[in-house]
Design a protein around this motif. Structure first.
Motif, PDB file in Angstrom:
ATOM      1  N   UNK A 163       0.763  -1.316  -0.096  1.00 35.42           N
ATOM      2  CA  UNK A 163      -0.112   0.118  -0.158  1.00 35.42           C
ATOM      3  C   UNK A 163       0.870   1.262  -0.182  1.00 35.42           C
ATOM      4  N   UNK A 164       0.128   2.355   0.004  1.00 35.17           N
ATOM      5  CA  UNK A 164       1.055   3.768  -0.243  1.00 35.17           C
ATOM      6  C   UNK A 164       2.110   4.086   0.887  1.00 35.17           C
ATOM      7  N   UNK A 165       1.320   3.819   2.152  1.00 34.12           N
ATOM      8  CA  UNK A 165       2.001   4.147   3.123  1.00 34.12           C
ATOM      9  C   UNK A 165       3.566   3.081   3.264  1.00 34.12           C
ATOM     10  N   UNK A 166       3.255   1.925   2.943  1.00 29.60           N
ATOM     11  CA  UNK A 166       4.225   1.050   3.237  1.00 29.60           C
ATOM     12  C   UNK A 166       5.264   1.282   1.998  1.00 29.60           C
ATOM     13  N   UNK A 167       4.591   1.673   0.821  1.00 25.45           N
ATOM     14  CA  UNK A 167       5.769   2.088  -0.249  1.00 25.45           C
ATOM     15  C   UNK A 167       6.476   3.276   0.204  1.00 25.45           C
ATOM     16  N   UNK A 168       5.948   4.341   0.677  1.00 26.13           N
ATOM     17  CA  UNK A 168       6.711   5.348   0.981  1.00 26.13           C
ATOM     18  C   UNK A 168       7.785   5.218   2.236  1.00 26.13           C
ATOM     19  N   UNK A 169       7.422   4.307   3.037  1.00 23.29           N
ATOM     20  CA  UNK A 169       8.306   3.816   4.012  1.00 23.29           C
ATOM     21  C   UNK A 169       9.524   2.996   3.612  1.00 23.29           C
ATOM     22  N   UNK A 170       9.413   2.175   2.632  1.00 12.95           N
ATOM     23  CA  UNK A 170      10.072   1.360   1.914  1.00 12.95           C
ATOM     24  C   UNK A 170      11.215   2.254   1.115  1.00 12.95           C
ATOM     25  N   UNK A 194       7.516 -11.524  -4.524  1.00 14.82           N
ATOM     26  CA  UNK A 194       6.448 -11.698  -3.686  1.00 14.82           C
ATOM     27  C   UNK A 194       5.546 -10.876  -4.426  1.00 14.82           C
ATOM     28  N   UNK A 195       5.637 -10.030  -5.471  1.00 14.69           N
ATOM     29  CA  UNK A 195       4.799  -9.160  -5.986  1.00 14.69           C
ATOM     30  C   UNK A 195       4.066  -9.308  -7.241  1.00 14.69           C
ATOM     31  N   UNK A 196       2.974  -8.942  -7.459  1.00 17.97           N
ATOM     32  CA  UNK A 196       2.270  -8.974  -8.708  1.00 17.97           C
ATOM     33  C   UNK A 196       3.063  -8.109  -9.726  1.00 17.97           C
ATOM     34  N   UNK A 197       3.108  -8.180 -11.135  1.00 18.04           N
ATOM     35  CA  UNK A 197       3.622  -7.395 -11.919  1.00 18.04           C
ATOM     36  C   UNK A 197       3.237  -5.921 -11.806  1.00 18.04           C
ATOM     37  N   UNK A 198       2.130  -5.656 -11.410  1.00 24.27           N
ATOM     38  CA  UNK A 198       1.669  -4.071 -11.596  1.00 24.27           C
ATOM     39  C   UNK A 198       2.408  -3.515 -10.316  1.00 24.27           C
ATOM     40  N   UNK A 199       2.603  -4.278  -9.111  1.00 23.32           N
ATOM     41  CA  UNK A 199       3.194  -3.618  -8.105  1.00 23.32           C
ATOM     42  C   UNK A 199       4.650  -3.630  -8.157  1.00 23.32           C
ATOM     43  N   UNK A 200       5.237  -4.682  -8.649  1.00 23.52           N
ATOM     44  CA  UNK A 200       6.762  -4.735  -8.991  1.00 23.52           C
ATOM     45  C   UNK A 200       7.013  -3.322  -9.871  1.00 23.52           C
ATOM     46  N   UNK A 202       5.508  -0.528 -10.258  1.00 21.65           N
ATOM     47  CA  UNK A 202       5.215   0.619  -9.644  1.00 21.65           C
ATOM     48  C   UNK A 202       6.440   0.761  -8.827  1.00 21.65           C
ATOM     49  N   UNK A 203       6.917  -0.082  -8.035  1.00 19.12           N
ATOM     50  CA  UNK A 203       8.004   0.095  -6.965  1.00 19.12           C
ATOM     51  C   UNK A 203       9.246   0.028  -7.707  1.00 19.12           C
ATOM     52  N   UNK A 204       9.433  -0.273  -8.963  1.00 24.82           N
ATOM     53  CA  UNK A 204      10.855  -0.165  -9.682  1.00 24.82           C
ATOM     54  C   UNK A 204      10.809   1.174 -10.217  1.00 24.82           C
ATOM     55  N   UNK A 205       9.539   1.922 -10.641  1.00 17.26           N
ATOM     56  CA  UNK A 205       9.747   3.373 -10.800  1.00 17.26           C
ATOM     57  C   UNK A 205       9.842   4.246  -9.385  1.00 17.26           C
ATOM     58  N   UNK A 206       9.327   3.841  -8.452  1.00 17.94           N
ATOM     59  CA  UNK A 206       9.612   4.929  -7.270  1.00 17.94           C
ATOM     60  C   UNK A 206      11.030   4.477  -6.724  1.00 17.94           C
ATOM     61  N   UNK A 214      20.073  -3.851  -9.616  1.00 17.02           N
ATOM     62  CA  UNK A 214      19.180  -4.936 -10.457  1.00 17.02           C
ATOM     63  C   UNK A 214      18.176  -4.792  -9.395  1.00 17.02           C
ATOM     64  N   UNK A 215      16.969  -5.276  -9.923  1.00 15.96           N
ATOM     65  CA  UNK A 215      15.697  -5.591  -9.344  1.00 15.96           C
ATOM     66  C   UNK A 215      15.707  -7.408  -9.233  1.00 15.96           C
ATOM     67  N   UNK A 216      15.783  -7.827  -8.038  1.00 22.49           N
ATOM     68  CA  UNK A 216      15.709  -9.310  -7.905  1.00 22.49           C
ATOM     69  C   UNK A 216      14.409  -9.955  -7.769  1.00 22.49           C
ATOM     70  N   UNK A 217      13.983 -11.114  -8.444  1.00 20.28           N
ATOM     71  CA  UNK A 217      12.922 -11.640  -8.365  1.00 20.28           C
ATOM     72  C   UNK A 217      11.646 -10.826  -8.319  1.00 20.28           C
ATOM     73  N   UNK A 218      11.628 -10.058  -9.118  1.00 21.22           N
ATOM     74  CA  UNK A 218      10.318  -8.788  -8.591  1.00 21.22           C
ATOM     75  C   UNK A 218       8.726  -9.655  -8.920  1.00 21.22           C
ATOM     76  N   UNK A 219       8.714 -10.746  -9.245  1.00 18.74           N
ATOM     77  CA  UNK A 219       7.308 -11.727  -9.332  1.00 18.74           C
ATOM     78  C   UNK A 219       7.661 -13.140  -9.053  1.00 18.74           C
ATOM     79  N   UNK A 220       6.824 -13.841  -8.490  1.00 23.84           N
ATOM     80  CA  UNK A 220       6.893 -15.302  -8.353  1.00 23.84           C
ATOM     81  C   UNK A 220       7.759 -16.026  -9.574  1.00 23.84           C
ATOM     82  N   UNK A 221       8.941 -16.754  -9.222  1.00 27.38           N
ATOM     83  CA  UNK A 221       9.744 -17.206 -10.124  1.00 27.38           C
ATOM     84  C   UNK A 221       9.222 -18.435 -11.084  1.00 27.38           C
TER      85      UNK A 221
END
Length: 304
Positions: A163-170, A194-200, A202-206, A214-221
């Protein structure tokens, strides 16, 4: 020279158990292999007990290819994490025996030296209070020890969504780490599949402003199409592969061109020679190789 038996030794650590296997021979030489199982140590020990009787006893430790093939295919079952990890510890120990018997480093047996140094990154250093201040201090200490690259999972307990709050904290955690290590130190971001493609995405852009290496294992392998979706929408190099346990399963990953770095785990993919074969295939597809969890006897045995 023939193998007369194996012995297993489990060492506990805060994150996982380490399983060490000694392979004994009739000429007095003993080789050591190691892997770590996440919650399956007893299963690994049980498999090794059966494999010792069915495949290992009496084998020539120099005939690594033959031993691996018999352990992998001789039971007429599909080899998964347990079997490939059992193969890996025995296979690595056989390379240890080879090096000791011939009086040469194992890297000489694998084609000789190509470089004088191998890059390494620090991991597990952030097991501290999950605050920007604590991460800042911990990152500074890692750099002070001489590391030029760090890996971190800043996402807490996020799963599929964040969620937005957890994203800002990360993001605040990564901002603190980048401030601590400066622009010249590499920073890898771990998502643990751990993440869905859309969440991964979004986090990558943030996190892009902090220049992750690198971004490691953004979605289930197990979902290659999901990985392809992420690859098409982010500019950060993608890494994956630690939870692929058979080198033939990398075929579709290479063909998709969805990943920039593969991370085979030597202790789960069948050992040194299987990893060497995979690395050669990766080179042909212009994919970099960063072995996962390399350590133990592979690097520290007396034969090296």
């Amino acid at each position: 020279m023939r193998i007369t038996g194996i012995s297993t030794h489990v060492v506990g650590t805060p994150w996982r158990n380490l399983t060490y296997v000694q392979v004994h021979t009739d000429e007095g030489l003993t080789g050591v292999g190691e892997t770590r199982m996440l919650g399956h140590t007893d299963a690994l020990i049980g498999y090794l007990r059966e494999a010792e009787a069915n495949h290992i006893l009496g084998s020539d430790p120099f005939a690594v290819e033959d031993l691996v093939r018999r352990m992998k295919y001789g039971d007429y079952g599909r080899a998964g994490e347990i079997v490939m990890s059992g193969i890996a510890v025995v296979e690595t120990a056989c390379w240890d025996i080879k090096g000791k018997a011939l009086g040469v480093p194992v890297w000489q047996l694998l084609g000789g030296k190509v470089t004088d140094k191998v890059k390494a990154y620090a991991n597990g250093w952030y097991t501290t209070e999950r605050t920007p201040e604590a991460y800042h201090k911990a990152a500074q200490e890692v750099v002070a020890r001489g590391y030029q690259a760090l890996k971190i999972d800043p996402f807490g307990t996020g799963h599929f969504e964040l969620d937005h709050e957890a994203t800002l904290y990360s993001v605040s955690l990564i901002e603190a780490v980048r401030d601590a290590i400066g622009p010249g130190t590499e920073l890898m971001l771990e998502m643990h599949g751990r993440f869905s493609p859309s969440t991964a995405v979004r986090l990558a852009h943030e996190l892009a402003p902090f220049k992750p290496a690198w971004l490691e294992e953004p979605v289930p392998p197990e979902n290659l199409k999901a990985l392809e979706k992420v690859a098409g929408k982010v500019d950060i190099p993608l890494a994956t592969g630690e939870r692929i346990h058979d080198r033939v399963e990398f075929r579709e990953l290479f063909e998709s061109q969805a990943v920039d770095i593969i991370q085979p785990d030597v202790g789960h993919i069948g050992g040194v020679w299987e990893t060497r074969k995979l690395a050669a295939t990766a080179e042909a597809h212009y994919v970099l190789v960063a072995p996962h969890n390399v350590g133990g006897p592979v690097l520290t045995a007396a034969s090296l």
